[in-house]
Design a protein around this motif. Structure first.
Motif, PDB file in Angstrom:
ATOM      1  N   PRO A   1      -7.258  -9.379  -2.442  1.00  0.00           N
ATOM      2  CA  PRO A   1      -7.101  -7.943  -2.641  1.00  0.00           C
ATOM      3  C   PRO A   1      -6.382  -7.307  -1.455  1.00  0.00           C
ATOM      4  O   PRO A   1      -6.528  -7.760  -0.317  1.00  0.00           O
ATOM      5  CB  PRO A   1      -8.537  -7.414  -2.713  1.00  0.00           C
ATOM      6  N   GLY A   2      -5.620  -6.257  -1.732  1.00  0.00           N
ATOM      7  CA  GLY A   2      -5.026  -5.484  -0.653  1.00  0.00           C
ATOM      8  C   GLY A   2      -6.151  -4.878   0.176  1.00  0.00           C
ATOM      9  O   GLY A   2      -7.227  -4.575  -0.347  1.00  0.00           O
ATOM     10  N   ILE A   3      -5.921  -4.702   1.448  1.00  0.00           N
ATOM     11  CA  ILE A   3      -6.952  -4.168   2.334  1.00  0.00           C
ATOM     12  C   ILE A   3      -6.943  -2.647   2.223  1.00  0.00           C
ATOM     13  O   ILE A   3      -5.926  -2.007   2.499  1.00  0.00           O
ATOM     14  CB  ILE A   3      -6.709  -4.640   3.779  1.00  0.00           C
ATOM     15  N   PRO A   4      -8.077  -2.070   1.800  1.00  0.00           N
ATOM     16  CA  PRO A   4      -8.132  -0.621   1.616  1.00  0.00           C
ATOM     17  C   PRO A   4      -7.893   0.129   2.918  1.00  0.00           C
ATOM     18  O   PRO A   4      -8.245  -0.344   4.003  1.00  0.00           O
ATOM     19  CB  PRO A   4      -9.564  -0.365   1.120  1.00  0.00           C
ATOM     20  N   PHE A   5      -7.299   1.303   2.799  1.00  0.00           N
ATOM     21  CA  PHE A   5      -7.050   2.168   3.951  1.00  0.00           C
ATOM     22  C   PHE A   5      -7.003   3.613   3.498  1.00  0.00           C
ATOM     23  O   PHE A   5      -6.825   3.893   2.320  1.00  0.00           O
ATOM     24  CB  PHE A   5      -5.726   1.804   4.653  1.00  0.00           C
ATOM     25  N   ASP A   6      -7.190   4.510   4.441  1.00  0.00           N
ATOM     26  CA  ASP A   6      -7.033   5.950   4.233  1.00  0.00           C
ATOM     27  C   ASP A   6      -6.154   6.460   5.365  1.00  0.00           C
ATOM     28  O   ASP A   6      -6.503   6.298   6.533  1.00  0.00           O
ATOM     29  CB  ASP A   6      -8.385   6.672   4.285  1.00  0.00           C
ATOM     30  N   LEU A   7      -5.018   7.033   5.018  1.00  0.00           N
ATOM     31  CA  LEU A   7      -4.083   7.572   6.004  1.00  0.00           C
ATOM     32  C   LEU A   7      -3.640   8.964   5.577  1.00  0.00           C
ATOM     33  O   LEU A   7      -4.020   9.439   4.514  1.00  0.00           O
ATOM     34  CB  LEU A   7      -2.853   6.660   6.133  1.00  0.00           C
ATOM     35  N   ARG A   8      -2.804   9.569   6.390  1.00  0.00           N
ATOM     36  CA  ARG A   8      -2.171  10.850   6.062  1.00  0.00           C
ATOM     37  C   ARG A   8      -0.665  10.645   6.046  1.00  0.00           C
ATOM     38  O   ARG A   8      -0.116   9.922   6.867  1.00  0.00           O
ATOM     39  CB  ARG A   8      -2.511  11.913   7.104  1.00  0.00           C
ATOM     40  N   THR A   9      -0.014  11.300   5.099  1.00  0.00           N
ATOM     41  CA  THR A   9       1.441  11.229   5.008  1.00  0.00           C
ATOM     42  C   THR A   9       2.060  12.204   6.002  1.00  0.00           C
ATOM     43  O   THR A   9       1.358  13.024   6.602  1.00  0.00           O
ATOM     44  CB  THR A   9       1.928  11.564   3.586  1.00  0.00           C
ATOM     45  N   LEU A  10       3.372  12.140   6.149  1.00  0.00           N
ATOM     46  CA  LEU A  10       4.081  13.050   7.047  1.00  0.00           C
ATOM     47  C   LEU A  10       3.793  14.513   6.707  1.00  0.00           C
ATOM     48  O   LEU A  10       3.748  15.355   7.596  1.00  0.00           O
ATOM     49  CB  LEU A  10       5.589  12.816   6.980  1.00  0.00           C
ATOM     50  N   ASP A  11       3.598  14.811   5.427  1.00  0.00           N
ATOM     51  CA  ASP A  11       3.322  16.198   5.030  1.00  0.00           C
ATOM     52  C   ASP A  11       1.825  16.515   5.022  1.00  0.00           C
ATOM     53  O   ASP A  11       1.408  17.555   4.517  1.00  0.00           O
ATOM     54  CB  ASP A  11       3.979  16.540   3.694  1.00  0.00           C
ATOM     55  N   GLY A  12       1.001  15.610   5.571  1.00  0.00           N
ATOM     56  CA  GLY A  12      -0.419  15.880   5.747  1.00  0.00           C
ATOM     57  C   GLY A  12      -1.327  15.525   4.590  1.00  0.00           C
ATOM     58  O   GLY A  12      -2.536  15.755   4.650  1.00  0.00           O
ATOM     59  N   LYS A  13      -0.781  14.954   3.531  1.00  0.00           N
ATOM     60  CA  LYS A  13      -1.606  14.602   2.374  1.00  0.00           C
ATOM     61  C   LYS A  13      -2.359  13.300   2.624  1.00  0.00           C
ATOM     62  O   LYS A  13      -1.831  12.356   3.208  1.00  0.00           O
ATOM     63  CB  LYS A  13      -0.738  14.448   1.127  1.00  0.00           C
ATOM     64  N   ALA A  14      -3.598  13.245   2.135  1.00  0.00           N
ATOM     65  CA  ALA A  14      -4.394  12.018   2.213  1.00  0.00           C
ATOM     66  C   ALA A  14      -3.816  11.002   1.239  1.00  0.00           C
ATOM     67  O   ALA A  14      -3.409  11.347   0.119  1.00  0.00           O
ATOM     68  CB  ALA A  14      -5.849  12.319   1.875  1.00  0.00           C
ATOM     69  N   ILE A  15      -3.762   9.755   1.680  1.00  0.00           N
ATOM     70  CA  ILE A  15      -3.249   8.685   0.822  1.00  0.00           C
ATOM     71  C   ILE A  15      -4.047   7.424   1.122  1.00  0.00           C
ATOM     72  O   ILE A  15      -4.432   7.175   2.264  1.00  0.00           O
ATOM     73  CB  ILE A  15      -1.724   8.489   1.023  1.00  0.00           C
ATOM     74  N   SER A  16      -4.317   6.666   0.081  1.00  0.00           N
ATOM     75  CA  SER A  16      -5.111   5.444   0.240  1.00  0.00           C
ATOM     76  C   SER A  16      -4.561   4.370  -0.685  1.00  0.00           C
ATOM     77  O   SER A  16      -3.805   4.659  -1.618  1.00  0.00           O
ATOM     78  CB  SER A  16      -6.572   5.715  -0.111  1.00  0.00           C
ATOM     79  N   LEU A  17      -4.962   3.144  -0.426  1.00  0.00           N
ATOM     80  CA  LEU A  17      -4.568   2.061  -1.324  1.00  0.00           C
ATOM     81  C   LEU A  17      -5.107   2.339  -2.721  1.00  0.00           C
ATOM     82  O   LEU A  17      -4.413   2.136  -3.717  1.00  0.00           O
ATOM     83  CB  LEU A  17      -5.074   0.713  -0.794  1.00  0.00           C
ATOM     84  N   GLU A  18      -6.313   2.849  -2.799  1.00  0.00           N
ATOM     85  CA  GLU A  18      -6.950   3.130  -4.088  1.00  0.00           C
ATOM     86  C   GLU A  18      -6.149   4.142  -4.914  1.00  0.00           C
ATOM     87  O   GLU A  18      -6.155   4.083  -6.141  1.00  0.00           O
ATOM     88  CB  GLU A  18      -8.376   3.640  -3.870  1.00  0.00           C
ATOM     89  N   SER A  19      -5.418   5.038  -4.255  1.00  0.00           N
ATOM     90  CA  SER A  19      -4.654   6.042  -4.989  1.00  0.00           C
ATOM     91  C   SER A  19      -3.510   5.429  -5.802  1.00  0.00           C
ATOM     92  O   SER A  19      -2.945   6.093  -6.666  1.00  0.00           O
ATOM     93  CB  SER A  19      -4.134   7.136  -4.051  1.00  0.00           C
ATOM     94  N   PHE A  20      -3.192   4.162  -5.555  1.00  0.00           N
ATOM     95  CA  PHE A  20      -2.132   3.478  -6.296  1.00  0.00           C
ATOM     96  C   PHE A  20      -2.681   2.535  -7.368  1.00  0.00           C
ATOM     97  O   PHE A  20      -1.914   1.886  -8.060  1.00  0.00           O
ATOM     98  CB  PHE A  20      -1.227   2.695  -5.335  1.00  0.00           C
ATOM     99  N   ARG A  21      -3.995   2.450  -7.494  1.00  0.00           N
ATOM    100  CA  ARG A  21      -4.614   1.536  -8.468  1.00  0.00           C
ATOM    101  C   ARG A  21      -4.060   1.816  -9.862  1.00  0.00           C
ATOM    102  O   ARG A  21      -3.866   2.952 -10.247  1.00  0.00           O
ATOM    103  CB  ARG A  21      -6.123   1.721  -8.456  1.00  0.00           C
ATOM    104  N   GLY A  22      -3.753   0.754 -10.600  1.00  0.00           N
ATOM    105  CA  GLY A  22      -3.201   0.891 -11.942  1.00  0.00           C
ATOM    106  C   GLY A  22      -1.690   0.841 -11.982  1.00  0.00           C
ATOM    107  O   GLY A  22      -1.089   0.829 -13.052  1.00  0.00           O
ATOM    108  N   LYS A  23      -1.074   0.812 -10.793  1.00  0.00           N
ATOM    109  CA  LYS A  23       0.387   0.777 -10.704  1.00  0.00           C
ATOM    110  C   LYS A  23       0.754  -0.162  -9.558  1.00  0.00           C
ATOM    111  O   LYS A  23       0.173  -0.077  -8.479  1.00  0.00           O
ATOM    112  CB  LYS A  23       0.879   2.192 -10.406  1.00  0.00           C
TER     113      LYS A  23
END
Length: 159
Positions: free
Chosen positions: A24-46
């Motif tokens: 499995p990909g290693i889960p993470f929680d980061l912020r994008t350049l524009d400040g939005k939260a982004i995680s590996l889980e946010s891409f699940r299904g794609k």
């Protein structure tokens, strides 16, 4: 806890597992350049093309037109592209993204937690993750069109 501490997090249960093809990909929680939260889980299904880069890295700069090209084809072929800036500053990455007209989201790994969890010693590195979240290919070093095509197929992406 500081904003940086909240913005960057690798889930501790998998922090010590080295990423390998089929794992499995290693889960993470980061912020994008524009400040939005982004995680590996946010891409699940794609499927996801996860690229680690730095604005000062010459091989990264050489492969960025290809990463940008992959990102333009992503919506048509139902996959996403996410770049993670490592060993870099927000201002340098922002300037580079504007100059290079990058069209995909860029997350900031300001304290290198995600870089370390993915065992990246230096950029560039690209992970191809399938729609279920499993790593299907890993490319350490610069990406080539031929290698990208093969890796996309491994991740279940038809171009």
């Amino acid at each position: 806890m500081t904003d940086v501490g909240r913005a960057q997090h690798v889930h501790p249960s998998v922090q010590n597992a080295a990423p390998t093809v089929g794992a499995p990909g290693i889960p993470f929680d980061l912020r994008t350049l524009d400040g939005k939260a982004i995680s590996l889980e946010s891409f699940r299904g794609k499927p996801l093309v996860l690229n680690f880069f730095a604005s000062w890295c010459d091989p990264c700069r050489e492969e960025m037109p290809l990463i940008n090209d992959l990102a333009t084809k992503g919506p048509v072929n139902d996959y996403s592209v996410l770049a993670v800036a490592v060993e870099d500053s927000r201002s340098a990455v922002t300037q580079y993204a504007k100059e290079s007209k990058l069209i995909f989201p860029i997350a900031l790994d300001l304290n290198s937690t995600v870089k370390r969890s993915y065992r990246i010693f230096g950029p560039p590195a690209t992970f191809f993750i399938d729609r279920e979240g499993f790593i299907r290919d890993i490319i350490i070093g610069p990406l080539t069109p031929e290698r990208a095509s093969t890796a996309l197929m491994h991740a279940g992406i038809r171009r």
